[in-house]
Design a protein around this motif. Structure first.
Motif, short mmCIF file in Angstrom:
data_model
loop_
_atom_site.label_atom_id
_atom_site.label_comp_id
_atom_site.label_asym_id
_atom_site.label_seq_id
_atom_site.Cartn_x
_atom_site.Cartn_y
_atom_site.Cartn_z
N UNK A 1 0.81 -1.21 0.00
CA UNK A 1 0.00 0.00 0.00
C UNK A 1 0.85 1.26 0.00
N UNK A 2 2.02 1.23 0.66
CA UNK A 2 2.80 2.48 0.73
C UNK A 2 3.26 2.91 -0.65
N UNK A 3 3.44 1.92 -1.56
CA UNK A 3 3.86 2.25 -2.90
C UNK A 3 2.86 3.19 -3.57
N UNK A 4 1.55 2.87 -3.39
CA UNK A 4 0.53 3.70 -4.03
C UNK A 4 0.26 4.95 -3.22
N UNK A 5 0.42 4.85 -1.89
CA UNK A 5 0.09 6.01 -1.07
C UNK A 5 1.17 7.07 -1.15
N UNK A 6 2.38 6.67 -1.53
CA UNK A 6 3.46 7.64 -1.60
C UNK A 6 3.52 8.30 -2.97
N UNK A 7 2.95 7.63 -4.00
CA UNK A 7 3.14 8.17 -5.36
C UNK A 7 2.45 9.51 -5.61
N UNK A 8 1.35 9.92 -4.91
CA UNK A 8 0.87 11.29 -5.10
C UNK A 8 1.92 12.34 -4.78
N UNK A 9 2.87 12.03 -3.86
CA UNK A 9 3.94 12.97 -3.55
C UNK A 9 4.79 13.20 -4.80
N UNK A 10 5.09 12.07 -5.50
CA UNK A 10 5.89 12.18 -6.74
C UNK A 10 5.11 12.97 -7.79
N UNK A 11 3.78 12.69 -7.86
CA UNK A 11 2.96 13.43 -8.83
C UNK A 11 3.03 14.93 -8.55
N UNK A 12 2.93 15.29 -7.24
CA UNK A 12 2.97 16.72 -6.88
C UNK A 12 4.32 17.32 -7.26
N UNK A 13 5.41 16.57 -7.02
CA UNK A 13 6.75 17.08 -7.33
C UNK A 13 6.90 17.30 -8.83
N UNK A 14 6.44 16.29 -9.62
CA UNK A 14 6.55 16.42 -11.09
C UNK A 14 5.74 17.61 -11.57
N UNK A 15 4.54 17.80 -10.95
CA UNK A 15 3.71 18.94 -11.35
C UNK A 15 4.40 20.25 -11.02
N UNK A 16 5.09 20.31 -9.86
CA UNK A 16 5.83 21.52 -9.48
C UNK A 16 6.95 21.78 -10.48
N UNK A 17 7.69 20.71 -10.86
CA UNK A 17 8.84 20.89 -11.75
C UNK A 17 8.38 21.32 -13.14
N UNK A 18 7.29 20.67 -13.61
CA UNK A 18 6.81 21.03 -14.96
C UNK A 18 5.96 22.30 -14.96
N UNK A 19 5.82 22.94 -13.78
CA UNK A 19 5.06 24.19 -13.62
C UNK A 19 3.62 24.03 -14.13
N UNK A 20 2.97 22.91 -13.73
CA UNK A 20 1.59 22.68 -14.11
C UNK A 20 0.70 23.13 -12.95
N UNK A 21 -0.56 23.48 -13.12
CA UNK A 21 -1.17 23.80 -14.40
C UNK A 21 -0.78 25.20 -14.86
N UNK A 22 -0.65 25.39 -16.18
CA UNK A 22 -0.22 26.70 -16.66
C UNK A 22 -1.26 27.78 -16.37
#
Lengths: 360, 73
Positions: A339-360
């Protein structure tokens, strides 16, 4: 495009989160195997450790208002990789619903109806959940208010009736816990009851005021955590070290209630609690699966999918565990990592969104 | 045999319950996805009803996390 026409208020979201966390009240009984008399400690540390993760989920939902997890994945990871990520999330929701359904079947078979085959119980329970899912999120949200009240009432009344059986010496020795057991217990507590509210990323778009979602999610988490804490303290105080070898400490401790030989056999109350709390938990997971699939394939309505997916969940619940011990073993050893694998992945999603400066 | 018969009846009922509305509204995409999951669910249930041993997904998860990733308490 909206799949679901219903809208829930933020207070209903609070009760839904509380009911969802309370769904694990009986499931976490097996943490006693690991942490013995110090389970109350890991409940508190697990709650504390899960609050930062929950804040990340809320931040993700606020960054993309009106979007659910599948749509967020699509924006962040692009059209092809997002399909894979979303499909694995949907598999996760579906399998958790199956495992929880299996737990209900096992407990009822072990303690109430030993002669009934497990699949009958699972099918009947899943049918009610399917009915609730088909009627939409509003129905579930309205029932959850009443159900949470009932669960809190049951926990309080059994706590008060068992006061005379409690021995505070059962908690001694305090903090007699190796570091590995402490980490394992905290991990189980964090992943199984608390951080699974990641599923609410699928439901937050339907809350009428998205901004207030943060307060209601945290409050609901604390109400649910308080119920789990009260239940754990009661079990340890009444049963002591014997609770480590019992299949369900809650049922065994409430069985001891005996008030002048009139008020006895109150374990029915605990079974009621299990059924209504699990109803919320399984239905929310089921709903998340259905909405996820409908979103993944760009459908106009999620209703036709309810019955086939329900049938798959029932099949999964029957073939995954044969005995309660297998369920416990899986929950203690493998499920925290799964479960931690799936519960931790929103953190990665948030980081990727921050790096890609989404949403424009 | 009775179980398989009952199962078939149930799935036919589910099909009759959902498909006419989809065809009437011309929701072909929904109908395709529905049929895929319907067939999957029917095959899973039929195999279980006829006592075929299906490997549990929990075994797979235990093997993946315990043996390959070495993540297990």
């Amino acid at each position: 495009m909206r799949l679901e026409r219903g809208i829930i208020s933020s207070s209903q979201l609070m009760f839904l989160v509380a009911g969802y966390v309370q769904g694990s009240v009986m499931v976490v009984g097996y943490t006693n195997m690991v942490t013995k008399q110090n389970t109350w400690l890991v409940v508190l540390s697990g709650l504390a450790a899960s609050i930062p993760l929950v804040l990340v989920y809320v931040a993700l939902a606020n960054k993309f208002p009106g979007k659910d997890l599948i749509q967020i994945n699509r924006i962040v990871y692009g059209p092809y990789l997002s399909k894979l990520v979303s499909a694995s999330y949907i598999w996760f929701f579906c399998s958790i619903a199956g495992f929880m359904l299996s737990y209900v079947g096992q407990i009822i078979k072990n303690y109430l109806m030993p002669e009934t085959p497990k699949f009958i119980i699972c099918i009947v329970f899943a049918f009610i959940c399917a009915w609730a899912v088909r009627n939409g999120i509003e129905v579930l949200a309205r029932t959850s208010v009443i159900f949470v009240m009932i669960i809190i009432f049951v926990i309080l009344i059994t706590f008060v009736l068992l006061l005379k059986d409690m021995e505070l010496t059962n908690f001694l020795p305090f903090f007699d816990l190796s570091l590995k057991d402490f980490i394992q217990g905290t991990h189980i507590m964090m992943t199984l009851p608390f951080c699974q509210i990641m599923i609410f990323l699928m439901l937050i778009p339907y809350v009428n005021k998205g901004v207030e979602a943060k307060k209601s999610v945290i409050l609901g988490l604390i109400i649910g955590g308080g119920s789990i804490l009260a239940d754990t303290v009661r079990n340890t105080a009444v049963l002591g070290i014997t609770s480590t070898i019992m299949g369900s400490p809650s049922i065994e401790s409430v069985r001891l209630i005996d008030l002048a030989e009139i008020i006895t056999r109150l374990e029915m109350l605990v079974i009621t609690l299990l059924l209504i709390a699990m109803f919320i938990k399984v239905t929310v997971m089921y709903y998340g699966t259905i909405i996820g699939i409908a979103r993944l394939f760009n459908l106009r309505s999620y209703r036709p999918l309810v019955l086939p997916i329900g049938s798959i969940i029932v099949s999964l619940s029957i073939l995954s565990f044969d005995y309660l011990n297998q369920n416990t073993d899986f929950g203690v050893k493998i499920a925290p990592f799964f479960t931690i694998m799936f519960e931790f992945s929103p953190v990665i999603t948030l980081l990727v969104a921050k790096i890609r400066k989404l949403p424009e | 045999m009775t179980v398989i018969f009952l199962l078939t009846i149930t799935f036919i009922a589910i099909g009759l319950f959902e498909v006419p509305a989809l065809v009437k509204n011309k929701h072909w995409r929904e109908l395709t996805v529905f049929s895929v999951f319907f067939v999957l669910a029917f095959v899973l249930a039929l195999l279980q009803a006829s006592d075929v041993k299906i490997p549990s997904p929990v075994r797979g998860l235990e093997y993946f996390f315990g043996e390959i990733l070495k993540l297990s308490y």
